[in-house]
Structure formats: C-alpha cells, structure tokens
Design a protein around this motif. Structure first.
Motif, PDB file in Angstrom:
ATOM      1  N   ARG A 108       0.823  -1.204   0.000  1.00  0.00           N
ATOM      2  CA  ARG A 108       0.000   0.000   0.000  1.00  0.00           C
ATOM      3  C   ARG A 108       0.860   1.259   0.000  1.00  0.00           C
ATOM      4  O   ARG A 108       1.944   1.275   0.578  1.00  0.00           O
ATOM      5  N   PHE A 109       0.325   2.310  -0.648  1.00  0.00           N
ATOM      6  CA  PHE A 109       0.992   3.605  -0.706  1.00  0.00           C
ATOM      7  C   PHE A 109      -0.023   4.690  -0.385  1.00  0.00           C
ATOM      8  O   PHE A 109      -1.234   4.490  -0.531  1.00  0.00           O
ATOM      9  N   ILE A 110       0.473   5.861   0.030  1.00  0.00           N
ATOM     10  CA  ILE A 110      -0.349   7.056   0.182  1.00  0.00           C
ATOM     11  C   ILE A 110      -0.054   7.970  -0.997  1.00  0.00           C
ATOM     12  O   ILE A 110       1.091   8.350  -1.233  1.00  0.00           O
ATOM     13  N   VAL A 111      -1.107   8.310  -1.741  1.00  0.00           N
ATOM     14  CA  VAL A 111      -0.985   9.200  -2.896  1.00  0.00           C
ATOM     15  C   VAL A 111      -1.997  10.317  -2.725  1.00  0.00           C
ATOM     16  O   VAL A 111      -3.209  10.083  -2.793  1.00  0.00           O
ATOM     17  N   GLY A 112      -1.498  11.532  -2.460  1.00  0.00           N
ATOM     18  CA  GLY A 112      -2.398  12.665  -2.308  1.00  0.00           C
ATOM     19  C   GLY A 112      -3.425  12.481  -1.212  1.00  0.00           C
ATOM     20  O   GLY A 112      -4.625  12.715  -1.424  1.00  0.00           O
ATOM     21  N   ASN A 113      -2.995  12.027  -0.046  1.00  0.00           N
ATOM     22  CA  ASN A 113      -3.861  11.791   1.123  1.00  0.00           C
ATOM     23  C   ASN A 113      -4.905  10.712   0.888  1.00  0.00           C
ATOM     24  O   ASN A 113      -5.878  10.614   1.639  1.00  0.00           O
ATOM     25  N   GLU A 114      -4.692   9.911  -0.149  1.00  0.00           N
ATOM     26  CA  GLU A 114      -5.543   8.742  -0.385  1.00  0.00           C
ATOM     27  C   GLU A 114      -4.678   7.487  -0.343  1.00  0.00           C
ATOM     28  O   GLU A 114      -3.485   7.526  -0.635  1.00  0.00           O
ATOM     29  N   ALA A 115      -5.289   6.372   0.010  1.00  0.00           N
ATOM     30  CA  ALA A 115      -4.572   5.098   0.060  1.00  0.00           C
ATOM     31  C   ALA A 115      -4.809   4.322  -1.229  1.00  0.00           C
ATOM     32  O   ALA A 115      -5.916   4.317  -1.774  1.00  0.00           O
ATOM     33  N   PHE A 116      -3.754   3.681  -1.720  1.00  0.00           N
ATOM     34  CA  PHE A 116      -3.834   2.828  -2.894  1.00  0.00           C
ATOM     35  C   PHE A 116      -3.028   1.566  -2.622  1.00  0.00           C
ATOM     36  O   PHE A 116      -2.035   1.589  -1.893  1.00  0.00           O
ATOM     37  N   LYS A 117      -3.467   0.455  -3.222  1.00  0.00           N
ATOM     38  CA  LYS A 117      -2.718  -0.793  -3.088  1.00  0.00           C
ATOM     39  C   LYS A 117      -2.372  -1.343  -4.458  1.00  0.00           C
ATOM     40  O   LYS A 117      -3.084  -1.093  -5.447  1.00  0.00           O
ATOM     41  N   LEU A 172      12.938  -0.922 -15.630  1.00  0.00           N
ATOM     42  CA  LEU A 172      11.768  -0.252 -15.075  1.00  0.00           C
ATOM     43  C   LEU A 172      10.863  -1.224 -14.334  1.00  0.00           C
ATOM     44  O   LEU A 172      10.844  -2.420 -14.615  1.00  0.00           O
ATOM     45  N   VAL A 173      10.100  -0.675 -13.372  1.00  0.00           N
ATOM     46  CA  VAL A 173       9.035  -1.407 -12.693  1.00  0.00           C
ATOM     47  C   VAL A 173       7.761  -0.595 -12.866  1.00  0.00           C
ATOM     48  O   VAL A 173       7.727   0.594 -12.540  1.00  0.00           O
ATOM     49  N   ASN A 174       6.730  -1.222 -13.396  1.00  0.00           N
ATOM     50  CA  ASN A 174       5.427  -0.579 -13.548  1.00  0.00           C
ATOM     51  C   ASN A 174       4.453  -1.159 -12.526  1.00  0.00           C
ATOM     52  O   ASN A 174       4.314  -2.372 -12.413  1.00  0.00           O
ATOM     53  N   LEU A 175       3.796  -0.287 -11.790  1.00  0.00           N
ATOM     54  CA  LEU A 175       2.863  -0.695 -10.745  1.00  0.00           C
ATOM     55  C   LEU A 175       1.469  -0.177 -11.074  1.00  0.00           C
ATOM     56  O   LEU A 175       1.293   1.012 -11.367  1.00  0.00           O
ATOM     57  N   SER A 176       0.485  -1.062 -11.036  1.00  0.00           N
ATOM     58  CA  SER A 176      -0.918  -0.664 -11.189  1.00  0.00           C
ATOM     59  C   SER A 176      -1.550  -0.615  -9.809  1.00  0.00           C
ATOM     60  O   SER A 176      -1.464  -1.589  -9.047  1.00  0.00           O
ATOM     61  N   LEU A 177      -2.167   0.526  -9.485  1.00  0.00           N
ATOM     62  CA  LEU A 177      -2.715   0.738  -8.148  1.00  0.00           C
ATOM     63  C   LEU A 177      -4.229   0.904  -8.194  1.00  0.00           C
ATOM     64  O   LEU A 177      -4.779   1.404  -9.172  1.00  0.00           O
ATOM     65  N   GLN A 178      -4.865   0.498  -7.113  1.00  0.00           N
ATOM     66  CA  GLN A 178      -6.317   0.656  -6.954  1.00  0.00           C
ATOM     67  C   GLN A 178      -6.581   1.300  -5.603  1.00  0.00           C
ATOM     68  O   GLN A 178      -5.883   1.028  -4.620  1.00  0.00           O
ATOM     69  N   ASP A 232      -7.848   2.346  -1.966  1.00  0.00           N
ATOM     70  CA  ASP A 232      -8.042   1.516  -0.777  1.00  0.00           C
ATOM     71  C   ASP A 232      -8.455   2.437   0.368  1.00  0.00           C
ATOM     72  O   ASP A 232      -8.345   3.661   0.272  1.00  0.00           O
ATOM     73  N   GLN A 233      -8.920   1.843   1.464  1.00  0.00           N
ATOM     74  CA  GLN A 233      -9.369   2.626   2.603  1.00  0.00           C
ATOM     75  C   GLN A 233      -8.177   3.096   3.434  1.00  0.00           C
ATOM     76  O   GLN A 233      -7.236   2.354   3.672  1.00  0.00           O
ATOM     77  N   ILE A 234      -8.252   4.355   3.875  1.00  0.00           N
ATOM     78  CA  ILE A 234      -7.265   4.867   4.823  1.00  0.00           C
ATOM     79  C   ILE A 234      -7.501   4.216   6.184  1.00  0.00           C
ATOM     80  O   ILE A 234      -8.648   4.106   6.639  1.00  0.00           O
ATOM     81  N   ASP A 235      -6.427   3.766   6.817  1.00  0.00           N
ATOM     82  CA  ASP A 235      -6.505   3.224   8.171  1.00  0.00           C
ATOM     83  C   ASP A 235      -5.727   4.168   9.079  1.00  0.00           C
ATOM     84  O   ASP A 235      -4.496   4.159   9.093  1.00  0.00           O
ATOM     85  N   PRO A 236      -6.422   5.027   9.852  1.00  0.00           N
ATOM     86  CA  PRO A 236      -5.711   6.025  10.668  1.00  0.00           C
ATOM     87  C   PRO A 236      -4.801   5.420  11.723  1.00  0.00           C
ATOM     88  O   PRO A 236      -3.882   6.073  12.201  1.00  0.00           O
ATOM     89  N   VAL A 237      -5.032   4.148  12.082  1.00  0.00           N
ATOM     90  CA  VAL A 237      -4.180   3.490  13.066  1.00  0.00           C
ATOM     91  C   VAL A 237      -2.859   3.058  12.427  1.00  0.00           C
ATOM     92  O   VAL A 237      -1.787   3.172  13.035  1.00  0.00           O
ATOM     93  N   LYS A 238      -2.905   2.572  11.185  1.00  0.00           N
ATOM     94  CA  LYS A 238      -1.726   2.023  10.527  1.00  0.00           C
ATOM     95  C   LYS A 238      -1.017   3.020   9.606  1.00  0.00           C
ATOM     96  O   LYS A 238       0.189   2.922   9.403  1.00  0.00           O
ATOM     97  N   ASP A 239      -1.783   3.957   9.015  1.00  0.00           N
ATOM     98  CA  ASP A 239      -1.229   4.843   7.990  1.00  0.00           C
ATOM     99  C   ASP A 239      -0.800   6.182   8.588  1.00  0.00           C
ATOM    100  O   ASP A 239      -1.471   6.725   9.470  1.00  0.00           O
ATOM    101  N   ASN A 240       0.317   6.720   8.098  1.00  0.00           N
ATOM    102  CA  ASN A 240       0.824   8.011   8.536  1.00  0.00           C
ATOM    103  C   ASN A 240       0.640   9.006   7.394  1.00  0.00           C
ATOM    104  O   ASN A 240       1.460   9.086   6.477  1.00  0.00           O
ATOM    105  N   LEU A 241      -0.467   9.772   7.461  1.00  0.00           N
ATOM    106  CA  LEU A 241      -0.764  10.714   6.385  1.00  0.00           C
ATOM    107  C   LEU A 241       0.203  11.887   6.389  1.00  0.00           C
ATOM    108  O   LEU A 241       0.517  12.443   5.332  1.00  0.00           O
ATOM    109  N   GLU A 242       0.693  12.272   7.556  1.00  0.00           N
ATOM    110  CA  GLU A 242       1.613  13.409   7.636  1.00  0.00           C
ATOM    111  C   GLU A 242       2.901  13.127   6.874  1.00  0.00           C
ATOM    112  O   GLU A 242       3.415  13.988   6.150  1.00  0.00           O
ATOM    113  N   LEU A 243       3.425  11.906   7.002  1.00  0.00           N
ATOM    114  CA  LEU A 243       4.640  11.524   6.287  1.00  0.00           C
ATOM    115  C   LEU A 243       4.345  10.940   4.911  1.00  0.00           C
ATOM    116  O   LEU A 243       5.261  10.759   4.106  1.00  0.00           O
ATOM    117  N   GLY A 244       3.081  10.633   4.630  1.00  0.00           N
ATOM    118  CA  GLY A 244       2.727  10.054   3.336  1.00  0.00           C
ATOM    119  C   GLY A 244       3.183   8.618   3.191  1.00  0.00           C
ATOM    120  O   GLY A 244       3.584   8.193   2.101  1.00  0.00           O
TER     121      GLY A 244
END
Length: 402
Positions: free
Chosen positions: A168-177, A189-195, A197-209
């Motif tokens: 999972r990654f944070i992209v523009g304050n949204e979560a994607f996997k 090169l590495v190409n990644l397709s993302l969809q 996902d739900q933000i989890d405030p316990v696990k995800d650090n939006l301030e650091l992205g």
C-alpha cells in the motif's frame, strides 16, 4: 576466366563504395545539424556527475533527448538529475548509426513505503493520474485509467523489485494498493498498477505520506560502557554497543563511530579506542538514524570498566526451557571469567514463575525453565562474574502457548 565476372565484381565494389560514401555524407550532414543545435548540460546520471551534449524537445513533461552515437549510454531506468529536476528514462529508441535518442519523463511523485525489513524506502517516480500513453510518447493516443486507479513507473533496483501485490501507498492523502506489477528488469523499469483503498488512521501516517507505518522497525541503541568512561594512556578499550530491532538484538548491525577530538582519541569501525593523549572528549555512536554520545575522560591512572551481557530468548512458554549465555567485558573488551546466574521477579523478590534448572560457570551458560502452573509474567535473569564486579541482566517473559 570470363571477363563478365570481373565486370560484375568491379560493379559490386563500385556500388558498395558509393553506398559508403552516401552514408558518410549523410552522417556528416546530420552531425553538422546536430552540432548547430547542440546544448551542453551538466547532469547526474544515477548520482554520477556527467557532462553531455544534447538536442532536446519537451512536451508535457516528456523530454526527447538526442545525443551523438558516442554518448549512447542512456538506458531505461536511468535516473537523470537536471536543472534541479529528476527525470526517469522510460524509453530507448532503436539503434541509429547517425544519432541516439531516448525518452525521459519528469518524476512528479516520491514513492514511499515500508519494506520487508521494516525500513522506509523513498524513490522518485512517474505517477499517472487519469491517463497514460499506451502507444509510445510521440503519439497522442492515450489509454484512460479507470476511476480510483493510478499507475506508477519507477526505476528497477534491489528495493523496488521486491514490491508485491497488496503493498500500500499514500498518494495525495488517499490510500492505494498494488493490484498488478510489471517487472521490466531488462528495460530497467518497474510498472505498478494501483487501486484505491481505505485509509486506516491506526496504521497509515498521512503526515509523512507512508502507508502501513506500523510496520516500521523500532530501533534501540544501547551503549554498555560506563558513561562517562574513564580510561588511561596506553590502555586498550572498546565501545560496547547493542542495537535492538523490535526488541531483538541485530547480530551484525551497521554502526558508525566518530570522535570529536581525534588528537586525543580515535575510534575504528569496530569501536576499538586508540588513546593518543590525556584529556576529555566524546564519541558519537550512530546506527539506523539514532545517535548517542559517550563521554570519555583519559587520565594518567588505570581505570577498569566492567560489564556483562546475557544472550538468549526474550520469551519462554509454560513448562518449556531455554538456554542463555553470558559474556563479560572490561573496558569493552571481552574477557574470560566464571559466571553465576540467579532469577528474581521485576521488583527483585524471589520468583515462582521460572527456575534455573542448570548452569555451567565455566561455559557461562544456564538453562531456565518456566513454571507449569499457568503463572504468567516477567522475570529478571541476573549474572555476575567471580569477583562480582561485572553484572548484567535480561528480562524474560513467561507466556502461554494459547
């Protein structure tokens, strides 16, 4: 021999010679045109400073670079820092005897994640929001990305090739996997397709992205010497350090030592102290982003700094055993000595949670057995040397199998 045969051979050589002349003429003309439009720039290619001569054209943060054939070394996956921007080479044009061309795209996103070792990784990447080219960068044909999808292209390296689905990654304050990976290792090169996902405030650090920030390893840096450490001239000493990750000791940690006064003492990469003259100074010990200081006083008299450590498991399950090994040190140098182990509760009182079933004073080992009465808690295993000057301890949790 037939004279016609010789005529055919001569004609073939003449045609081949004309072809070579035409190629050389064309190459020289292109070279003149290239040199008339050339621009010499200072760049960093994969962090290596370079000066290259290019002719370029830019469109929508996509840069077509033309170089002379002798500079034909830009490859997909190369990172190019130019004019305070980072570009990623995403395409290499087919070989051409006259000119070499490559396509670079401006990196617009720093991809951050926690790797399998619990460390933060950050790499510049090209993030495609709504559409991306599917037919090469020179055409205007594009492929629309479905709502809630993103695509990322990043350099292939030892860290990015380990990215798997569901990372999972944070992209523009949204979560994607990650839902699909395309490891174009031959193309760098590495190409990644993302969809989305739900933000989890316990696990995800939006301030650091950074998504899944809870997976970040927690490091501890312990200096076991006395602080301040008193030494004397002509005395050998070593900085005795332990680095813990999530409560467990790292067997071969990456540690950096630096003396604030190398005229007084110097420290090598193993932490061995060399004393040059008396006085006061300090040594900075650094590991995994943590820094600690050890103050050192060098006096004309000999000083001894005794310490002891215990290696072994952090936990013992009910009615199970585990073996522990002690080590003794003088001024950070490991010494041979006899050991004596004992067990207490956290407050120092006698414990019923575990017992020492055996110990070997010469081998400096002991075996601890947890109780079979379903009593859970934490005990302290103590060790001291023969004269009692070296002391150490270790917390052990008594746990249930269930």
């Amino acid at each position: 021999m037939d004279i016609n045969y010789f005529l055919k051979i001569n004609n073939a050589f003449a045609i081949e010679n004309k072809r070579d002349i035409a190629i050389n003429r064309t190459r020289n003309q292109i070279s003149r045109n290239f040199n008339s439009n050339v621009q010499t720039i200072n760049v960093e290619i994969n962090d290596e400073p370079r000066t290259i001569s290019i002719s370029s054209s830019t469109k929508n943060n996509i840069l077509t670079i033309s170089t002379s054939p002798d500079q034909n070394d830009l490859l997909p996956g190369d990172s190019v820092r130019w004019d305070k921007e980072i570009w990623l080479v995403t395409e290499k044009k087919p070989n051409n005897i006259f000119i070499s061309q490559a396509i670079m795209e401006k990196c617009n996103f720093d991809l951050k994640w926690i790797d399998s070792e619990g460390s933060i990784q950050t790499y510049p990447s090209v993030l495609y929001f709504n559409a991306r080219s599917n037919f090469g960068t020179e055409e205007d044909k594009t492929m629309n990305l479905p709502a809630g999808r993103r695509q990322i292209t990043i350099q292939s390296n030892e860290h990015t090739v380990k990215i798997r689905r569901d990372v999972r990654f944070i992209v523009g304050n949204e979560a994607f996997k990650v839902i699909d990976t395309d490891f174009m290792s031959d193309d760098g090169l590495v190409n990644l397709s993302l969809q989305s996902d739900q933000i989890d405030p316990v696990k995800d650090n939006l301030e650091l992205g950074i998504a899944d920030y809870h997976k970040l390893s927690k490091y501890e840096l312990l200096i076991l010497n006395d602080n301040p450490l008193s030494l004397s001239i002509n005395q050998t000493a070593r900085i005795n350090v332990r680095v813990m990750r999530n409560g467990s000791e790292i067997s071969d940690p990456q540690i950096v030592y630096s003396s604030s006064n190398t005229d007084l003492i110097s420290v090598d990469e193993q932490g061995i102290i060399t004393i040059h003259e008396s006085g006061e100074t300090n040594v900075t010990v650094s590991a995994y982003g943590i820094e600690k200081q050890l103050n050192i006083y060098v006096a004309p008299t000999i000083h001894y700094d005794y310490a002891a450590t215990i290696d072994g498991a952090n936990d013992i399950y009910l009615n199970r055993e585990s073996t522990y090994v002690a080590s003794f040190y003088n001024n950070g140098i490991k010494i041979s000595d006899e050991s004596s182990f004992s067990l207490t509760n956290l407050d120092g009182s006698p414990t019923l949670l575990a017992s020492i079933s055996s110990q070997d004073p010469i081998a400096n080992t002991c075996t601890v057995k947890a109780n079979s009465n379903r009593k859970l808690g934490t005990v302290i295993l103590h060790v001291k040397n023969a004269n009692g000057l070296s002391n150490g301890q270790r917390e052990i949790k008594i746990k249930s199998l269930i």
